[in-house]
Design a protein around this motif. Structure first.
Motif, PDB file in Angstrom:
ATOM      1  N   SER A  89      -0.787  -7.365  -9.842  1.00 25.14           N
ATOM      2  CA  SER A  89      -0.024  -7.981  -8.801  1.00 25.14           C
ATOM      3  C   SER A  89       1.534  -7.453  -8.913  1.00 25.14           C
ATOM      4  O   SER A  89       2.062  -7.493  -9.930  1.00 25.14           O
ATOM      5  N   ASN A  90       1.775  -6.823  -7.690  1.00 27.55           N
ATOM      6  CA  ASN A  90       3.214  -6.190  -7.452  1.00 27.55           C
ATOM      7  C   ASN A  90       3.986  -6.882  -6.557  1.00 27.55           C
ATOM      8  O   ASN A  90       4.649  -6.151  -5.474  1.00 27.55           O
ATOM      9  N   ASP A  91       4.015  -8.341  -6.466  1.00 27.38           N
ATOM     10  CA  ASP A  91       4.901  -9.036  -5.419  1.00 27.38           C
ATOM     11  C   ASP A  91       6.193  -9.334  -6.085  1.00 27.38           C
ATOM     12  O   ASP A  91       7.200  -9.578  -5.148  1.00 27.38           O
ATOM     13  N   ALA A  92       6.420  -9.269  -7.367  1.00 29.71           N
ATOM     14  CA  ALA A  92       7.748  -9.766  -7.941  1.00 29.71           C
ATOM     15  C   ALA A  92       8.422  -8.591  -8.214  1.00 29.71           C
ATOM     16  O   ALA A  92       8.141  -7.540  -7.709  1.00 29.71           O
ATOM     17  N   GLY A  93       9.102  -8.706  -9.208  1.00 27.60           N
ATOM     18  CA  GLY A  93      10.100  -7.687  -9.564  1.00 27.60           C
ATOM     19  C   GLY A  93       9.444  -6.670 -10.488  1.00 27.60           C
ATOM     20  O   GLY A  93       8.380  -6.708 -10.899  1.00 27.60           O
ATOM     21  N   GLU A 114      12.718  -0.325   3.939  1.00 24.17           N
ATOM     22  CA  GLU A 114      13.744   0.142   3.354  1.00 24.17           C
ATOM     23  C   GLU A 114      13.917   1.678   2.739  1.00 24.17           C
ATOM     24  O   GLU A 114      14.768   2.087   2.770  1.00 24.17           O
ATOM     25  N   ASN A 115      12.430   1.735   2.103  1.00 27.60           N
ATOM     26  CA  ASN A 115      12.798   2.973   1.547  1.00 27.60           C
ATOM     27  C   ASN A 115      12.142   4.248   2.075  1.00 27.60           C
ATOM     28  O   ASN A 115      12.387   5.376   1.870  1.00 27.60           O
ATOM     29  N   ARG A 116      11.182   4.034   3.204  1.00 25.94           N
ATOM     30  CA  ARG A 116      10.753   5.174   3.880  1.00 25.94           C
ATOM     31  C   ARG A 116      11.129   5.268   5.362  1.00 25.94           C
ATOM     32  O   ARG A 116      10.838   6.236   6.055  1.00 25.94           O
ATOM     33  N   GLY A 117      11.708   4.355   5.678  1.00 28.55           N
ATOM     34  CA  GLY A 117      12.158   4.288   7.285  1.00 28.55           C
ATOM     35  C   GLY A 117      10.971   4.066   8.141  1.00 28.55           C
ATOM     36  O   GLY A 117      11.122   4.442   9.404  1.00 28.55           O
ATOM     37  N   PRO A 170      -1.105   0.753   1.658  1.00 27.51           N
ATOM     38  CA  PRO A 170       0.161   1.775   1.715  1.00 27.51           C
ATOM     39  C   PRO A 170       1.279   0.700   1.257  1.00 27.51           C
ATOM     40  O   PRO A 170       1.577  -0.360   1.971  1.00 27.51           O
ATOM     41  N   GLY A 171       2.069   1.280   0.398  1.00 25.80           N
ATOM     42  CA  GLY A 171       3.379   0.674   0.052  1.00 25.80           C
ATOM     43  C   GLY A 171       3.021  -0.438  -0.938  1.00 25.80           C
ATOM     44  O   GLY A 171       3.935  -1.011  -1.295  1.00 25.80           O
ATOM     45  N   SER A 172       1.969  -0.518  -1.496  1.00 27.09           N
ATOM     46  CA  SER A 172       1.540  -1.567  -2.465  1.00 27.09           C
ATOM     47  C   SER A 172       2.232  -1.521  -3.780  1.00 27.09           C
ATOM     48  O   SER A 172       2.648  -2.252  -4.564  1.00 27.09           O
ATOM     49  N   GLY A 173       2.600  -0.206  -4.127  1.00 29.07           N
ATOM     50  CA  GLY A 173       3.129  -0.113  -5.244  1.00 29.07           C
ATOM     51  C   GLY A 173       2.357   0.916  -6.443  1.00 29.07           C
ATOM     52  O   GLY A 173       2.685   0.961  -7.706  1.00 29.07           O
ATOM     53  N   LYS A 174       1.309   1.750  -5.983  1.00 29.83           N
ATOM     54  CA  LYS A 174       0.402   2.307  -6.632  1.00 29.83           C
ATOM     55  C   LYS A 174       1.235   3.394  -7.475  1.00 29.83           C
ATOM     56  O   LYS A 174       1.283   3.875  -8.579  1.00 29.83           O
ATOM     57  N   SER A 175       2.499   4.239  -6.905  1.00 28.46           N
ATOM     58  CA  SER A 175       3.399   5.213  -7.507  1.00 28.46           C
ATOM     59  C   SER A 175       4.199   4.450  -8.568  1.00 28.46           C
ATOM     60  O   SER A 175       4.264   5.056  -9.528  1.00 28.46           O
ATOM     61  N   VAL A 176       4.400   3.293  -8.457  1.00 27.84           N
ATOM     62  CA  VAL A 176       5.248   2.536  -9.388  1.00 27.84           C
ATOM     63  C   VAL A 176       4.406   2.386 -10.423  1.00 27.84           C
ATOM     64  O   VAL A 176       4.933   2.497 -11.902  1.00 27.84           O
TER      65      VAL A 176
END
Ligand SMILES: CC(C)(COP(=O)(O)OP(=O)(O)OC[C@H]1O[C@@H](n2cnc3c(N)ncnc32)[C@H](O)[C@@H]1O)[C@@H](O)C(=O)NCCC(=O)NCCS
Ligand SMILES: Nc1ncnc2c1ncn2[C@@H]1O[C@H](COP(=O)(O)OP(=O)(O)OP(=O)(O)O)[C@@H](O)[C@H]1O
Length: 213
Positions: free
Chosen positions: A191-195, A160-163, A25-31
């Motif tokens: 990897s989605n740890d950076a920008g 920050e983004n989902r409360g 959850p929140g790893s960035g799949k949607s991104v």
């Protein structure tokens, strides 16, 4: 993790390559899915399908029978926070909810896939599904990717983004399969740890192994 040579040799099971996405959850799949969509993929977003499914009349009726009329908000839609409170800390309730929502999601997914396969403009199909392995959708994919982000990055982003607070993230993660297993099952790890720019470059690199970018 498969290298370029192996990925290129894979035969696709369907009319178009089907890319399955895994990640916490929140790893960035949607991104990642968003970047793949910009590159010409059709993204099937399981969270969105589940949002549609839960508001089908017969599902709403079932939920009202379990939890009373308050499960429906003033806008006529299911109150998601109300449901989240009742399911993520209670396996039996979560199983009951999944039992009515997942079959509808399955039907909606089938329809979305058929449409995507028939659309000449679509280069590949992406299954963005938080429970991909858990529901056995991996066998309906050609390539599996794992979106990797540390606990700290994920927590900061969902706060920050989902409360969500830490407990909320922990509860949802506990209801999902092991991250190690998912990482090991993946043909490719992003990897989605950076920008976001770094992630986008990695996604482009991956996509170029599957279809012309
Ligand atoms: C309980 C609900 C109403 C809460 O809605 P909310 O808007 O707070 O969250 P949303 O649906 O956007 O999901 C956000 C994330 O929570 C996690 N999550 C959602 N459902 C589940 C689940 N059944 N098991 C484990 N984690 C889950 C996922 O990481 C998901 O990406 C909603 O998650 C739901 O209906 N879940 C059951 C349907 C389902 O299994 N969906 C997952 C895709 S099929
Ligand atoms: N590299 C990044 N830099 C900054 N913010 C990011 C980055 N990646 C993702 N985010 C943000 O983190 C949050 C979680 O990302 P996202 O919604 O893509 O996760 P997800 O894997 O789809 O989660 P879930 O399975 O819970 O739906 C989003 O608000 C997103 O905008």
């Amino acid at each position: 993790m498969l290298g370029y040579q192996v990925l290129m040799k894979k035969a696709w099971k369907y009319k178009k390559p089907v890319i399955g996405m895994m990640g916490a959850p929140g790893s960035g799949k949607s991104v990642v899915a968003h970047v793949l969509a910009e590159l010409g993929c059709c993204v099937i977003d399981a969270d969105q399908l589940a949002k549609d499914a839960i508001n089908e009349q017969r599902v709403q009726e079932e939920l009202k029978a379990w939890w009373g009329d308050d499960v429906i908000g003033d806008d006529g839609l299911v109150d998601r926070a109300f449901v989240a409170k009742r399911v993520f800390g209670d396996k039996a309730n979560l199983g009951r909810l999944e039992g009515v929502v997942h079959p509808v999601v399955g039907q909606l997914r089938e329809a979305a896939r058929e449409e995507a396969f028939a659309d000449e403009g679509v280069k590949a199909v992406v299954e963005d599904c938080p429970l991909l392995l858990e529901v056995g959708l991996d066998v309906e994919c050609d390539v599996l990717i794992y979106v990797d982000a540390s606990w700290e990055s994920r927590l900061k982003r969902v706060q920050e983004n989902r409360g969500w607070d830490e407990a909320e993230l922990r509860k949802r993660e506990k209801n999902q399969g092991s991250l190690d297993t998912k990482r090991r099952r993946a043909d490719y790890v992003i990897s989605n740890d950076a920008g976001l720019a770094d992630t986008e470059a990695e996604v482009r690199r991956f996509a170029s192994l599957i279809f012309p970018v």
